[in-house]
Design an enzyme around this catalytic site. Structure first.
Site, mmCIF file in Angstrom:
data_model
loop_
_atom_site.group_PDB
_atom_site.id
_atom_site.type_symbol
_atom_site.label_atom_id
_atom_site.label_comp_id
_atom_site.label_asym_id
_atom_site.label_seq_id
_atom_site.Cartn_x
_atom_site.Cartn_y
_atom_site.Cartn_z
ATOM 1 N N GLU A 127 3.404 -5.635 12.233
ATOM 2 C CA GLU A 127 2.475 -4.509 12.041
ATOM 3 C C GLU A 127 1.372 -5.000 11.123
ATOM 4 O O GLU A 127 1.610 -5.241 9.941
ATOM 5 C CB GLU A 127 3.204 -3.327 11.395
ATOM 6 N N CYS A 169 -3.294 1.591 6.266
ATOM 7 C CA CYS A 169 -3.706 0.840 7.455
ATOM 8 C C CYS A 169 -4.303 1.761 8.514
ATOM 9 O O CYS A 169 -5.006 1.309 9.399
ATOM 10 C CB CYS A 169 -2.513 0.078 8.013
ATOM 11 N N GLU A 203 7.194 0.138 16.050
ATOM 12 C CA GLU A 203 8.262 0.672 15.214
ATOM 13 C C GLU A 203 8.459 2.142 15.577
ATOM 14 O O GLU A 203 7.769 2.676 16.412
ATOM 15 C CB GLU A 203 7.873 0.539 13.730
ATOM 16 N N ASN A 231 0.805 -1.233 0.000
ATOM 17 C CA ASN A 231 0.000 0.000 0.000
ATOM 18 C C ASN A 231 0.833 1.276 0.000
ATOM 19 O O ASN A 231 0.479 2.253 -0.655
ATOM 20 C CB ASN A 231 -1.010 -0.011 1.151
#
Ligand code: NAD
Length: 480
Positions: free
Chosen positions: A248, A282, A461, A150
């Protein structure tokens, strides 16, 4: 037809078996290049190169490592237009988005961690009268980074940059759906003087080469961004090998709008948080909860704005939305619109494919879609769609909206719109999410922890979190 290559041991090379996968251009629906369909034998070659490079890279002074990574950042900047055009063509996103978000962020990722590592320090804990503990943080060795389609270069570099800055050698795999900018990165690495074998970029199917990376015994840590199901598989595979894991994963983020919000600012941002990148971020807020007092006003204003979002080919300067990333993904998103109808939802904007003129007549274009009238527990409101589809749900009280917001298996991000400071903090405290924006969306400070709770992932992260993930701490006690 152009054949992409793997970048292993500082060189572009063909996959061992000579197999390729078609690479489609989402705006035309046509194959425009071929991607190496690599397998475990390519991973093996890359791991051997990385193991050889590790003593060189990890023992290099931090200043030297930092300087090379700064050059990588500058190298992307110097080829800005090439990267922008490539990202847009490969992914289907408008050129303007790649130019303002994706590629600038890839540049920042390298610059941020190249300079961040200069300030990274470990702790000391002194024990009065007894002695002192000091902790060292060393790179792990060879690590794996696997990223989705994405935000291709943006998310690829978000992992690679901290891994390299911390002194690791990397086996990296971009999504086979959007491999092109990761392929281009090889040129930049060579120009920046990155030693051979430090960063190896391997292309191919997740189930084959991705799996081989996860299973390779010499790859000690895996940083993965992608779907929750894939994350679950990776966790199951890597756990018995005691690999360090950062996952993630998916999201189904709530966007909660109280009637005391700054309406205009909320409206403008909500259009973006719903449909930026064709809704394929996301962090997009796909479940919009609106307090009943302003529900009708919001609905009318929102639908009016959404209907003005021009869906067009990525190089069209008027395009606000481009193509979805692939045919299977387009079909998946459409199937959710059909599901929503079966579940009693009413499509109040969009809902249909967009058919452009040739050569874009086979492209994967879909209107921005707004649906209302669904129960918060239905599948449409519980499962990740990851496309330009949002639902509207009215609510009355904080308690009610909290229950609805927290009802999914996901917990990545949430957005709150209110002018009541106490309520903002109260809600932020109770929302099950790793990231909460109040009166804003997608404001990113690269130092902050990034990640989700529940099925949205494991670990964080960003900033020190990433550098800690990519290092192994060792505590040493010295007696006075
Ligand atoms: P995906 O899980 O299908 O693929 C992601 C990557 O994993 C790709 O490179 C793929 O080739 C690889 N892969 C697939 N199967 C594998 C396996 N068995 N072993 C190892 N690697 C494998 O996800 P996608 O469709 O590319 O991306 C969309 C998903 O990513 C959405 O669910 C979205 O929410 C999520 N995402 C999450 C974040 C986040 O930060 N939490 C960011 C972006 C996207």
């Amino acid at each position: 037809m152009e054949k992409l290559q793997n970048y292993i041991n500082g060189q572009y090379i063909n996959p061992n078996q000579g197999n390729y996968i078609d690479n489609y251009e989402p705006a035309t629906g046509k194959v425009y290049s071929l991607i190496p369909n690599s397998d475990e034998s390519d991973v093996q070659v890359a791991v051997e190169a990385a193991e050889k490079a590790f003593p060189i890279w990890s023992k290099m002074s931090i200043d030297q490592r930092s300087a090379i990574l700064v050059k990588v950042s500058e190298g992307i900047q110097n080829r800005m237009d090439e990267f922008v055009q490539a990202e847009s063509k490969d992914n289907g996103k408008p050129v303007s988005l790649a130019a303002h978000v994706d590629i600038p962020r890839a540049i920042s990722n390298f610059h941020f961690f190249a300079t961040g590592i200069l300030h990274f320090a470990a702790e000391a804990h002194s024990m009065e009268g007894e002695g002192i503990n000091y902790t060292t943080r060393k790179p792990i060795g060879v690590v794996g980074c696997i990223s989705p389609w994405n935000l291709p270069l943006y998310l690829f570099t978000w992992k690679i940059a901290p891994a390299l800055a911390a002194g690791n050698c990397v086996i990296a795999k971009p999504s086979e759906v959007t491999p092109y900018t990761a392929y281009l990165l090889g040129k930049v690495l060579s120009e920046a003087g990155m030693p051979a074998g430090v960063l190896n970029i391997i292309h191919g199917a997740g189930s084959k080469v991705g799996d081989a990376i996860v299973k390779h015994p010499k790859i000690k840590a895996i940083s993965f961004t992608g779907g929750t199901k894939t994350g679950e598989y990776i966790a199951r595979t890597a756990a018995p090998m005691f690999k360090k894991l950062s996952l993630e994963l998916g999201g189904k983020n709530p966007n909660i709008i109280f009637d005391d919000c700054d309406f205009d600012e909320m409206l403008t941002t909500t259009v973006r948080s719903s449909f930026a990148n064709q809704g394929q971020i996301c962090l997009c807020g796909s479940r919009i909860f609106v307090q009943r007092g302003i529900y009708d006003k919001f609905k009318a204003a929102f639908v009016e704005r959404v209907e003005k979002l021009t869906v067009s080919y990525p190089t069209d300067p008027k395009a606000k939305m481009g193509a979805l990333v692939s045919k299977p993904h387009l079909e998946k998103v459409i199937s959710y619109i059909e599901l929503a109808k079966q579940e009693g939802g009413k499509v109040i904007a969009g809902g249909n494919q967009v058919h452009l003129e040739a050569p874009y007549n086979e492209g994967y274009f879909l209107q921005a879609t707004v649906i209302e009238g669904l129960d918060f527990k239905c599948r449409t409101n519980q499962e990740e769609i990851f496309g330009p589809v949002v639902t509207l749900t009215p609510f009355d009280t904080e308690e009610e909206v909290l229950e609805m917001a927290n009802s999914t298996q996901y917990g990545l991000s949430a957005t709150l719109w209110t002018s009541d400071l106490k309520r903002a903090h109260r809600m932020a405290d109770q929302i099950e999410a790793g990231i909460v924006w109040i009166n804003a969306w997608l404001v990113r400070d690269l130092r902050t922890p990034f990640g989700g709770v529940k099925s949205s992932g494991v670990g964080r992260e960003g900033g020190w979190e990433a550098l800690r993930f990519f290092t192994e701490p060792k505590n040493v006690f010295v007696k006075f």
